[in-house]
Write an enzyme that holds these catalytic residues in place. Structure first.
Site, mmCIF file in Angstrom:
data_model
loop_
_atom_site.group_PDB
_atom_site.id
_atom_site.type_symbol
_atom_site.label_atom_id
_atom_site.label_comp_id
_atom_site.label_asym_id
_atom_site.label_seq_id
_atom_site.Cartn_x
_atom_site.Cartn_y
_atom_site.Cartn_z
ATOM 1 N N LYS A 83 0.853 -1.202 0.000
ATOM 2 C CA LYS A 83 0.000 0.000 0.000
ATOM 3 C C LYS A 83 0.878 1.237 0.000
ATOM 4 O O LYS A 83 0.576 2.234 -0.657
ATOM 5 C CB LYS A 83 -0.858 0.042 1.274
ATOM 6 C CG LYS A 83 -2.068 -0.852 1.236
ATOM 7 C CD LYS A 83 -2.881 -0.612 2.506
ATOM 8 C CE LYS A 83 -3.642 -1.878 2.856
ATOM 9 N NZ LYS A 83 -4.243 -1.825 4.183
ATOM 10 N N CYS B 102 1.801 3.283 15.184
ATOM 11 C CA CYS B 102 0.754 2.251 15.144
ATOM 12 C C CYS B 102 1.048 1.373 13.941
ATOM 13 O O CYS B 102 0.283 1.310 12.985
ATOM 14 C CB CYS B 102 -0.628 2.876 15.059
ATOM 15 S SG CYS B 102 -0.999 3.891 16.485
ATOM 16 N N GLY C 211 3.042 -1.905 13.798
ATOM 17 C CA GLY C 211 3.480 -3.298 13.753
ATOM 18 C C GLY C 211 2.681 -4.059 12.712
ATOM 19 O O GLY C 211 1.522 -3.714 12.487
ATOM 20 N N ASP D 35 1.528 2.391 23.925
ATOM 21 C CA ASP D 35 0.133 2.804 23.717
ATOM 22 C C ASP D 35 0.088 4.278 23.355
ATOM 23 O O ASP D 35 0.411 5.140 24.174
ATOM 24 C CB ASP D 35 -0.682 2.538 24.988
ATOM 25 C CG ASP D 35 -2.144 2.942 24.812
ATOM 26 O OD1 ASP D 35 -2.518 3.369 23.693
ATOM 27 O OD2 ASP D 35 -2.908 2.821 25.790
ATOM 28 N N ASP E 195 -0.926 4.027 10.816
ATOM 29 C CA ASP E 195 -1.799 3.023 10.201
ATOM 30 C C ASP E 195 -2.599 2.299 11.276
ATOM 31 O O ASP E 195 -2.930 1.127 11.134
ATOM 32 C CB ASP E 195 -0.903 2.037 9.424
ATOM 33 C CG ASP E 195 -1.674 1.181 8.438
ATOM 34 O OD1 ASP E 195 -2.706 1.654 7.922
ATOM 35 O OD2 ASP E 195 -1.246 0.036 8.180
ATOM 36 N N LYS F 252 -4.092 6.459 8.222
ATOM 37 C CA LYS F 252 -5.200 5.579 7.882
ATOM 38 C C LYS F 252 -6.441 5.992 8.667
ATOM 39 O O LYS F 252 -6.360 6.247 9.872
ATOM 40 C CB LYS F 252 -4.844 4.133 8.233
ATOM 41 C CG LYS F 252 -5.819 3.134 7.626
ATOM 42 C CD LYS F 252 -6.535 2.246 8.608
ATOM 43 C CE LYS F 252 -5.672 1.243 9.313
ATOM 44 N NZ LYS F 252 -5.225 0.164 8.448
HETATM 45 C C1 SAM Z 1 -2.961 -2.386 10.456
HETATM 46 S S1 SAM Z 1 -1.765 -2.562 11.669
HETATM 47 C C2 SAM Z 1 -0.424 -1.642 11.008
HETATM 48 C C3 SAM Z 1 0.263 -2.296 9.847
HETATM 49 C C4 SAM Z 1 1.547 -1.618 9.482
HETATM 50 N N1 SAM Z 1 1.308 -0.311 8.886
HETATM 51 C C5 SAM Z 1 2.390 -2.423 8.551
HETATM 52 O O1 SAM Z 1 2.770 -1.878 7.490
HETATM 53 O O2 SAM Z 1 2.785 -3.537 8.839
HETATM 54 C C6 SAM Z 1 -2.357 -1.581 12.993
HETATM 55 C C7 SAM Z 1 -1.405 -1.435 14.141
HETATM 56 O O3 SAM Z 1 -1.918 -0.470 15.056
HETATM 57 C C8 SAM Z 1 -1.502 -0.865 16.346
HETATM 58 N N2 SAM Z 1 -2.272 -0.211 17.405
HETATM 59 C C9 SAM Z 1 -3.553 -0.371 17.697
HETATM 60 N N3 SAM Z 1 -3.880 0.363 18.785
HETATM 61 C C10 SAM Z 1 -2.752 1.024 19.170
HETATM 62 C C11 SAM Z 1 -2.446 1.905 20.240
HETATM 63 N N4 SAM Z 1 -3.346 2.266 21.127
HETATM 64 N N5 SAM Z 1 -1.183 2.376 20.325
HETATM 65 C C12 SAM Z 1 -0.252 1.997 19.445
HETATM 66 N N6 SAM Z 1 -0.496 1.157 18.423
HETATM 67 C C13 SAM Z 1 -1.727 0.660 18.287
HETATM 68 C C14 SAM Z 1 -1.735 -2.355 16.301
HETATM 69 O O4 SAM Z 1 -1.052 -3.000 17.351
HETATM 70 C C15 SAM Z 1 -1.200 -2.715 14.933
HETATM 71 O O5 SAM Z 1 0.163 -3.013 15.007
#
Ligand code: SAM
Ligand code: NAG
Ligand code: NAG
Ligand code: NAG
Ligand code: NAG
Ligand code: NAG
Ligand code: NAG
Length: 790
Positions: free
Chosen positions: A199, A229, A231, A287, A316, A356
């Site tokens: 993407k 955000c 992983g 977080d 994201d 996103k």
């Molecule tokens: C769709 S994934 C991201 C994918 C990433 N852009 C990639 O290219 O691999 C969404 C991420 O947001 C993280 N996330 C969700 N809530 C969060 C929070 N409160 N703080 C930090 N990260 C968060 C999730 O743990 C997850 O890793």
């Protein structure tokens, strides 16, 4: 009939697990079952009476559209024998009547995409006091279906209904149908770890590479970015793959199962990426909704970018909303805001941001987009083709950060505190708006853009969902363009069409041979000693030399990636395993280095750290630097060293480049020498070389002179012309323009090095008491240099 009890995995979450399903991309499978455009029969009275009856039974009224004013486009698909099992479009109930959604694509799938930008905002930055009055607190709300302000009621209802259809579909079955029905589905992750990476490749290319080549990035400047955000890290893998060693990423994401998976970055080098999790750094929880974490991350990023901030931020964020797909926008509102807060806290002026989002129906989300428009010169809402048509995902793309004083950041971070307070105190209250509705609706340009964007994405989403539905029901349906579209897209995005594979395992000799074509490093790379006797004859023209302060003999270092680092031992002609040295250097790197002992502090408190000093660069993460000139090689090595620096990992040994001086400026070196007593070095203070911008120094063994020109050229000074020129010693020709073959490549620099050793107490510092006199003295050298200058 809100499907809040749904348990099926919905296509509306932006999840990205690499699919393992069969690929229908192999063309030849299945026949063209897509209906041709000319088969679409529009007027109802042209339908067979059977179809007509069916339509009426479904509640269809001739001429009724999707929209609130019944004006939307409706394509009705009649039941007809010729179409066999293809059946009708998706029939749903919305606004108390049945609607049939035709999933037929209007335009054929293509790699070409158009991004519509908001008309630029020219309202100026609001005052702080003004903004503080904007926030609106009210009763917490967990329903979405009345959010029709920013989206046509009919469209909203329809998309909600479409999503709920998926309650009936089995997860596995639905995923298979999705795989077959989306023309862009087989692009998958390509050479990267997941679809998300692709993407980013998609968006970067369509947006004129505004992420990997932002306008605010200078020549020879390292690209700093943050991925929040984020992983497992696919976005960053793409950026690092594209930029090789010219980028440094700061990562922030929730600890736990969705943490970064740096070991899976096969296409890029994760050594250029540094995760940080807020309070307690690498031991934090990551977080983003915690204000302390936001502040800690901001501090970390600013400190390590010279207080300038990053060139761009990617965000994201998302989490599973299984069973509550329809209120995903509401459930993720704070996450959305905090990602914006984070970006606004660490971007440099002129920087870019991509975020996103899911549906943007609520005043809260729309207020956030409105603020983005104030904070950036250009903003667009864009759903790239790699984002599955059936989900709500879309990206806010923001170009040119202009909130120099971070005013919007200061406003939003307070709102975050307020939201956290509400959460903690379990009052049924929430922040409902960050910009008053009157402002949002009063700004026609904003309002129209949001509405249009919404409705077009919602309609496409309905189509995508209807299509999956149809493909679930009829397994013979195939999207026939997948293979072709895939090739077209990869070409456009400049991503090679290869399968993802782990880097090959090898041994150090093979790697050295693979890169250089040599079995082992040259034997004759010893520096020639400078003595009083050979000084005049050895240095051929002051202007042809650069110099640096040396600490130990240099040798060739090869990295196979991570901490698999080897040093060439000239004496036994073997590679020495440097695994004990805690250092992470990207694979396919060959450097000429000094393994130096740096000193911090004095007397009892003094301690030593081992540091790698780069004196020349042969290969940087696979890039052959040998043919470049010395200045270019060292400049690149400096970017490389900065990019692999990991300030949050205190136990790692540093890698830095030598400070390089022109021989004509050699006098400057002596101002950086300070006499210090060195632990374990006796009571006599020794001259130590202080490293610029640090509190570290090292005991020098002398100065190394590198000849940066090659025969037959020499740089000279013309007194009559009062300028430098290039002299060809073979032809006696003189030119002012730098000849293309003037600069020495690596091989010539490495074999023409001279060293002026300071052993045996050469006097290099005026306060030095003990020294010998019959070696080259500082005065002798400086006088020699001075005699050659104008
Ligand atoms: C769709 S994934 C991201 C994918 C990433 N852009 C990639 O290219 O691999 C969404 C991420 O947001 C993280 N996330 C969700 N809530 C969060 C929070 N409160 N703080 C930090 N990260 C968060 C999730 O743990 C997850 O890793
Ligand atoms: C944020 O994190 C800090 C440090 O971990 C903690 O003390 C604080 O309570 C957290 N705040 C919230 C709102 O959870
Ligand atoms: C310095 O002087 C000593 C003798 O005092 C001599 O052996 C040595 O070669 C000299 N070193 C240099 C670099 O000139
Ligand atoms: C450095 O190289 C010179 C010349 O080969 C050698 O005499 C000297 O012992 C070396 N020094 C170290 C510390 O290895
Ligand atoms: C390098 O040395 C370490 C121990 O010092 C050892 O564990 C490791 O296997 C060695 N690596 C290679 C590639 O030889
Ligand atoms: C270059 O100049 C030197 C000294 O003036 C002279 O000896 C030599 O022959 C000249 N070489 C050529 C190729 O003209
Ligand atoms: C009100 C409005 O601008 N609606 C737009 C919604 O999106 C469709 C495209 O699918 C446009 O045709 C409408 O004009």
């Amino acid at each position: 009939n809100n499907p809040s009890t749904s348990t099926s995995s919905s296509s509306s979450s932006g999840e990205d697990s690499p699919s393992t399903e069969d690929s229908p991309g192999c063309s030849g499978l299945g026949k063209a079952v897509k209906r041709k455009m000319d088969e679409v029969v529009q007027p109802l009275d042209m339908y067979s009476s059977v179809a007509n009856k069916m339509m009426r039974k479904m509640g269809y009224q001739p001429g009724t559209g999707l929209g609130r004013e019944k004006q939307g486009r409706v394509d009705i698909v009649p039941a007809s024998e010729q179409r066999g099992r293809r059946g009708l479009g998706l029939k749903i109930k919305a606004l108390n009547k049945d609607v049939v959604i035709d999933w037929e694509d209007e335009k054929p799938p293509s790699a070409e995409e158009v991004v519509d930008w908001f008309p630029p905002y020219d309202g100026g930055m609001p005052e702080k006091g003004e903004m503080e009055a904007w926030a609106d607190v009210g009763k917490k709300k967990l329903v979405i279906d009345d959010e029709t302000l920013f989206c046509d009621n009919g469209v909203l209802k329809t998309v909600l209904e479409c999503k709920s259809i998926f309650d009936d579909l089995e997860g596995q079955e639905m995923r298979k149908a999705r795989m077959r029905s989306n023309p862009y589905e087989t692009i998958r992750g390509g050479i990267f770890l997941n679809r998300a990476a692709m993407k980013m490749a998609n968006m970067d290319s369509i947006l004129d590479f505004m992420f990997t080549q932002p306008k605010c990035l200078g020549n020879n400047e390292i690209l700093y970015f943050a991925d929040v955000c984020a992983g497992p890290g696919g976005f960053s893998e793409y950026i690092l793959w594209k930029k090789k060693w010219r980028a440094k990423g700061f990562g922030f994401t929730l600890k736990g199962p969705n943490d970064f998976k740096l070991g899976d970055f096969f296409a890029a080098n994760s050594e250029f990426f540094e995760p940080h999790y807020g309070v307690n750094g690498i031991d934090g929880n990551g977080d983003i909704m915690n204000t302390s974490n936001l502040e800690e991350f901001q501090d970390f990023v600013l400190t390590n970018t010279n207080e300038k901030g990053v060139h761009f931020v990617m965000a994201d964020g998302g989490f599973s909303v299984e069973g509550q797909e329809n209120i995903q926008e509401i459930l993720t509102k704070q996450l959305l805001m905090c990602q914006i807060v984070c970006a606004l806290s660490i971007l440099r002026v002129g920087g870019n941001f991509v975020l996103k989002t899911f549906d943007l129906f609520t005043p809260f989300s729309n207020g956030l987009i409105y603020l983005l428009r104030i904070a950036f010169e250009n903003v667009a809402i864009y759903k790239p083709v790699t984002s599955r048509p059936a989900n709500s995902e879309r990206y806010a793309v923001c170009q040119g950060y202009r909130d120099e004083d971070r005013q919007l950041f200061n406003y939003l971070i307070e709102i975050n505190d307020q939201m956290n307070e509400f959460k903690k105190s379990s009052v049924n209250q929430d922040v409902k708006a960050v910009v008053p509705l009157e402002i949002l609706t009063g700004d026609q340009e904003f309002f129209n853009y949001m509405k249009t964007s919404n409705e077009s994405i919602a309609k496409e989403q309905c189509k995508g969902l209807a299509k999956i539905h149809a493909f679930t029901k009829d397994r013979s349906l195939r999207e026939t363009k997948q293979a072709q579209v895939r090739l077209e897209c990869l070409k456009k995005w400049q991503v090679p069409d290869r399968v993802r594979s782990a880097p090959q395992k090898t041994d150090v000799s093979s790697l050295f041979y693979k890169l250089t074509g040599l079995k082992e490093p040259h034997a004759n790379s010893e520096s020639k000693m400078l003595t009083s006797d050979n000084l005049l004859s050895s240095i051929r023209g002051v202007f042809n030399y650069k110099c640096y302060v040396s600490s130990v003999n240099s040798s060739i270092l090869v990295s196979m990636g991570g901490s698999y680092i080897f040093l060439w031992n000239k004496n036994n002609r073997r590679w020495l395993n440097l695994t004990q040295l805690k250092c992470l250097i990207p694979r396919d790197t060959i450097l000429e280095v000094e393994i130096a002992q740096e000193l911090k502090g004095e007397s009892k408190g003094q301690h030593r750290v081992t540091t790698i000093h780069i004196v020349d660069a042969l290969f940087l993460a696979g890039d052959d630097m040998r043919a470049l000139n010395y200045a270019e090689r060292m400049q690149s090595a400096a970017i490389f060293a900065e990019a692999i620096r990991k300030p949050s990992c205190k136990h790692l040994n540093l890698v830095r480049t030598k400070e390089i001086f022109r021989l004509e400026d050699a006098g400057k070196i002596f101002t950086q020498l300070k006499l210090k007593t060195v632990k374990g070095g006796g009571s006599i203070p020794r001259p130590c070389y202080e490293i610029t911008n640090s509190d570290l120094c090292f005991v020098p063994r002398g100065i190394v002179f590198v000849r940066t020109s090659q025969d037959p050229w020499s740089m000279e000074y013309s007194r009559s012309q009062n300028r430098k020129y290039f002299f060809n010693m073979r032809t006696n020709e003189s030119v002012f323009e730098c000849p293309p073959d003037f600069n020495a490549p690596y091989d010539i620099c490495s074999t023409s090095r001279l060293i002026w050793e300071w052993r045996d107490g050469v006097k290099v510092h005026p306060d030095q008491q003990h020294h010998r006199v019959n070696n080259i003295s500082t005065d002798q050298l400086l006088n020699f240099v001075r005699s050659k200058l104008p």
